[in-house]
Design a protein around this motif. Structure first.
Motif, PDB file in Angstrom:
ATOM      1  N   LYS A 224     -39.055  87.104 -22.948  1.00 27.55           N
ATOM      2  CA  LYS A 224     -40.013  88.002 -23.610  1.00 27.55           C
ATOM      3  C   LYS A 224     -39.992  87.835 -25.121  1.00 27.55           C
ATOM      4  N   PHE A 225     -38.820  87.556 -25.685  1.00 35.16           N
ATOM      5  CA  PHE A 225     -38.773  87.341 -27.131  1.00 35.16           C
ATOM      6  C   PHE A 225     -39.643  86.145 -27.494  1.00 35.16           C
ATOM      7  N   VAL A 226     -39.493  85.057 -26.766  1.00 36.83           N
ATOM      8  CA  VAL A 226     -40.274  83.860 -27.067  1.00 36.83           C
ATOM      9  C   VAL A 226     -41.756  84.122 -26.839  1.00 36.83           C
ATOM     10  N   ARG A 227     -42.104  84.733 -25.696  1.00 32.49           N
ATOM     11  CA  ARG A 227     -43.519  84.957 -25.373  1.00 32.49           C
ATOM     12  C   ARG A 227     -44.183  85.872 -26.400  1.00 32.49           C
ATOM     13  N   TYR A 228     -43.513  86.962 -26.768  1.00 33.49           N
ATOM     14  CA  TYR A 228     -44.143  87.903 -27.694  1.00 33.49           C
ATOM     15  C   TYR A 228     -44.115  87.410 -29.135  1.00 33.49           C
ATOM     16  N   THR A 229     -43.197  86.530 -29.460  1.00 37.56           N
ATOM     17  CA  THR A 229     -43.248  85.915 -30.779  1.00 37.56           C
ATOM     18  C   THR A 229     -44.477  85.026 -30.888  1.00 37.56           C
ATOM     19  N   PHE A 230     -44.765  84.269 -29.841  1.00 31.74           N
ATOM     20  CA  PHE A 230     -45.989  83.464 -29.841  1.00 31.74           C
ATOM     21  C   PHE A 230     -47.221  84.360 -29.899  1.00 31.74           C
ATOM     22  N   PHE A 231     -47.197  85.478 -29.162  1.00 32.84           N
ATOM     23  CA  PHE A 231     -48.322  86.409 -29.221  1.00 32.84           C
ATOM     24  C   PHE A 231     -48.550  86.889 -30.653  1.00 32.84           C
ATOM     25  N   ALA A 232     -47.481  87.309 -31.303  1.00 32.38           N
ATOM     26  CA  ALA A 232     -47.607  87.986 -32.592  1.00 32.38           C
ATOM     27  C   ALA A 232     -47.809  87.030 -33.760  1.00 32.38           C
ATOM     28  N   TRP A 233     -47.169  85.848 -33.708  1.00 26.89           N
ATOM     29  CA  TRP A 233     -47.074  85.043 -34.908  1.00 26.89           C
ATOM     30  C   TRP A 233     -47.652  83.638 -34.820  1.00 26.89           C
TER      31      TRP A 233
ATOM     32  N   VAL B 167     -39.977  72.893 -26.638  1.00 28.57           N
ATOM     33  CA  VAL B 167     -39.835  73.447 -27.988  1.00 28.57           C
ATOM     34  C   VAL B 167     -39.319  72.379 -28.947  1.00 28.57           C
ATOM     35  N   LEU B 168     -38.352  71.590 -28.484  1.00 29.37           N
ATOM     36  CA  LEU B 168     -37.834  70.505 -29.322  1.00 29.37           C
ATOM     37  C   LEU B 168     -38.938  69.525 -29.702  1.00 29.37           C
ATOM     38  N   LEU B 169     -39.810  69.209 -28.736  1.00 26.05           N
ATOM     39  CA  LEU B 169     -40.916  68.292 -29.008  1.00 26.05           C
ATOM     40  C   LEU B 169     -41.908  68.915 -29.989  1.00 26.05           C
ATOM     41  N   TYR B 170     -42.220  70.198 -29.809  1.00 25.11           N
ATOM     42  CA  TYR B 170     -43.199  70.845 -30.671  1.00 25.11           C
ATOM     43  C   TYR B 170     -42.717  70.932 -32.118  1.00 25.11           C
TER      44      TYR B 170
ATOM     45  N   THR C  14     -36.441  83.671 -44.654  1.00 31.51           N
ATOM     46  CA  THR C  14     -35.099  83.313 -45.113  1.00 31.51           C
ATOM     47  C   THR C  14     -34.848  81.817 -45.044  1.00 31.51           C
ATOM     48  N   TRP C  15     -35.186  81.192 -43.909  1.00 33.82           N
ATOM     49  CA  TRP C  15     -34.854  79.778 -43.700  1.00 33.82           C
ATOM     50  C   TRP C  15     -36.055  78.899 -43.378  1.00 33.82           C
ATOM     51  N   GLY C  16     -37.222  79.485 -43.221  1.00 36.07           N
ATOM     52  CA  GLY C  16     -38.403  78.693 -42.897  1.00 36.07           C
ATOM     53  C   GLY C  16     -38.750  78.767 -41.413  1.00 36.07           C
ATOM     54  N   TRP C  17     -39.937  78.257 -41.080  1.00 37.62           N
ATOM     55  CA  TRP C  17     -40.418  78.338 -39.700  1.00 37.62           C
ATOM     56  C   TRP C  17     -39.527  77.588 -38.730  1.00 37.62           C
ATOM     57  N   ASP C  18     -38.843  76.564 -39.181  1.00 39.35           N
ATOM     58  CA  ASP C  18     -37.991  75.804 -38.266  1.00 39.35           C
ATOM     59  C   ASP C  18     -36.897  76.682 -37.668  1.00 39.35           C
ATOM     60  N   ALA C  19     -36.440  77.676 -38.413  1.00 47.30           N
ATOM     61  CA  ALA C  19     -35.414  78.581 -37.889  1.00 47.30           C
ATOM     62  C   ALA C  19     -35.937  79.394 -36.717  1.00 47.30           C
TER      63      ALA C  19
ATOM     64  N   PHE D 228     -38.035  78.295 -34.433  1.00 47.73           N
ATOM     65  CA  PHE D 228     -37.964  77.433 -33.251  1.00 47.73           C
ATOM     66  C   PHE D 228     -36.523  77.239 -32.785  1.00 47.73           C
ATOM     67  N   VAL D 229     -35.593  77.213 -33.712  1.00 47.41           N
ATOM     68  CA  VAL D 229     -34.178  77.144 -33.323  1.00 47.41           C
ATOM     69  C   VAL D 229     -33.800  78.388 -32.528  1.00 47.41           C
ATOM     70  N   SER D 230     -34.314  79.546 -32.932  1.00 49.72           N
ATOM     71  CA  SER D 230     -34.011  80.781 -32.190  1.00 49.72           C
ATOM     72  C   SER D 230     -34.568  80.710 -30.770  1.00 49.72           C
ATOM     73  N   PHE D 231     -35.716  80.054 -30.590  1.00 52.77           N
ATOM     74  CA  PHE D 231     -36.266  79.891 -29.239  1.00 52.77           C
ATOM     75  C   PHE D 231     -35.309  79.083 -28.363  1.00 52.77           C
ATOM     76  N   ILE D 232     -34.766  78.026 -28.932  1.00 51.11           N
ATOM     77  CA  ILE D 232     -33.848  77.164 -28.171  1.00 51.11           C
ATOM     78  C   ILE D 232     -32.580  77.924 -27.803  1.00 51.11           C
ATOM     79  N   VAL D 233     -32.043  78.660 -28.766  1.00 48.30           N
ATOM     80  CA  VAL D 233     -30.823  79.435 -28.502  1.00 48.30           C
ATOM     81  C   VAL D 233     -31.068  80.459 -27.403  1.00 48.30           C
ATOM     82  N   LEU D 234     -32.203  81.151 -27.453  1.00 50.37           N
ATOM     83  CA  LEU D 234     -32.490  82.177 -26.457  1.00 50.37           C
ATOM     84  C   LEU D 234     -32.780  81.572 -25.084  1.00 50.37           C
TER      85      LEU D 234
END
Length: 424
Positions: free
Chosen positions: A246-255, A316-319, A391-396, A398-404
């Motif tokens: 849900k974190f990943v899905r709603y982040t895509f929804f919102a941002w 996500v890694l590819l994107y 804080t760290w840019g958009w790449d951070a 996507f890293v959070s998506f991978i961790v989750l």
């Protein structure tokens, strides 16, 4: 409009099964209800770039998204009980009309205080949708056919999300961001009124009888179902897994429109259209996942969800690599790949697995618990991504998506290792 608890009524010996045409109308009404819920759920994400350009802070919008998530997660545990007590007709009607009014209020009075209050408590109104729309289907479709019907019915939240993006993007480009709130608010109010006028809670209210499992006829209470499901380790693990999804899905929804506009450099309306690649991939994922699950993972579809989570990590890694220079089609394809794998896992964890473990008599409780736990992720999907970006840019992000995704995979692993999922 009836406001009393829909207690069981004695079946007449002459009671017959409801006509297929009546069943179809009720299922379609519930489909349209949840389809249109997304019109007052996706609007803020689509107009965020334009609102930031007009002077609103992205951090403030992030906090509003977080407050919305708090209300939505809290409402998930309450709205099912509301539907059981008052019937899904009243719950869906009230939820949609109030959600539309909250949206209209900000379109008419576009001030920070109205944004904070109305679009935050909109989460409570939005939470009436999933459990009560599902309840309509469970009331009007017999357990022998419910799996096939639900496989088609669950496309409502993908098509609803896509069309909501398209409508909001069109209105944004043609008129402006305030008009997005006006159009979507009115649309949801109209559909809410239609639910109140035409939806029937259950076949017994029209003198029909639907085949049900014996335990459903025994008078088992909703509380008993909830208390049984809340003690099931598999249900709790699926709920924990669902927080990552849900974190990943709603982040895509919102941002995602904001990312495509601010980072990739697309026009605001183009960003709204391209972000639909996520949902297009989701539709393909549901179709493929349903077929593959039935054919190769019938005993335990959670195994397929685990495979899909691993696929999502790869996507996500590819994107991350292609998005900056991918243009319209590269970004649409990358988002579609992520959506393809995410929605396979999402539909199994929140839907099919809940049905397999809960059975017909406890599916609502199982799905409510999984969705309630998972919805706590929405507390963070509003503000955390924008904090990571600042804080760290958009790449951070996507890293959070991978961790989750890794976290969700580990949470669901014990359930996937079971030989088969059986009713608790």
């Amino acid at each position: 409009m009836q406001t009393t608890r829909p207690n069981p009524i004695p079946e007449s010996p002459a009671a017959t099964s409801p006509p297929v045409s009546l069943q179809t109308r009720m299922v379609l009404l519930s489909y349209l209800a949840y389809f249109f819920y997304y019109f007052t759920r996706k609007h803020l994400g689509v107009v965020t770039p334009a609102m930031v350009e007009s002077g609103f802070s992205d951090t403030t919008i992030g906090w509003v998204q977080t407050a919305y998530g708090v209300c939505y997660a809290t409402g998930q545990f309450l709205s099912g009980a509301l539907g059981d007590r008052l019937g899904p007709r009243i719950a869906l009607t009230a939820g949609m009309i109030l959600s539309g009014i909250a949206t209209l209020a900000f379109g008419i009075f576009p001030f920070m205080g109205v944004l904070a209050v109305c679009l935050s408590i909109n989460g409570l109104f939005q939470s009436t949708g999933w459990p009560n729309a599902c309840k309509v289907v469970s009331q009007w479709v017999g357990f022998r056919h419910r799996g096939r019907v639900m496989g088609v019915w669950m496309t409502c939240y993908i098509f609803g999300s896509m069309v909501a993006n398209l409508v909001a993007g069109y209105v944004l480009g043609k008129f402006g961001w305030r008009e997005v709130f006006l159009v979507t608010g009115i649309a949801v109010i109209v559909v809410g009124i239609a639910q109140g006028l035409f939806l029937i809670n259950r076949p017994e209210d029209r003198g029909h009888r639907l085949e049900r499992r014996a335990s459903n006829a025994s008078g088992a209470s909703a509380k008993g179902g909830f208390m049984l499901m809340i003690r099931q380790p598999s249900i709790l693990l699926l709920g924990v897994c669902y927080t990552g999804l849900k974190f990943v899905r709603y982040t895509f929804f919102a941002w995602s429109p904001y990312y495509l506009a601010s980072k990739v450099g697309m026009a605001n309306d183009s960003a709204a259209y391209v972000s639909n690649g996520f949902e297009v991939g989701g539709i393909l994922g549901l179709a493929a996942g349903g077929w593959v699950g039935d054919r190769y993972f019938a005993d335990n579809r959670v195994r397929l969800a685990l495979v899909a989570l691993l696929g999502m990590i790869a996507a996500v890694l590819l994107y991350r690599v292609i998005s900056a220079d991918g243009g319209i089609w590269g970004n649409a394809a990358g988002l579609a790949a992520i959506g393809f794998f995410l929605y396979i896992a999402d539909s199994i964890v929140s839907g099919t697995a809940a049905q397999d473990i809960g059975g017909a008599e406890s599916t609502a409780s199982a799905a409510g618990i999984i969705n309630g736990i998972g919805s706590t992720a929405q507390l963070f999907a509003g503000i955390v991504p924008i904090w990571l970006k600042n804080t760290w840019g958009w790449d951070a992000v996507f890293v959070s998506f991978i961790v989750l995704a890794v976290f969700s995979s580990l949470a669901v692993l014990p359930v996937a290792r079971q030989r088969s999922l059986s009713k608790a």
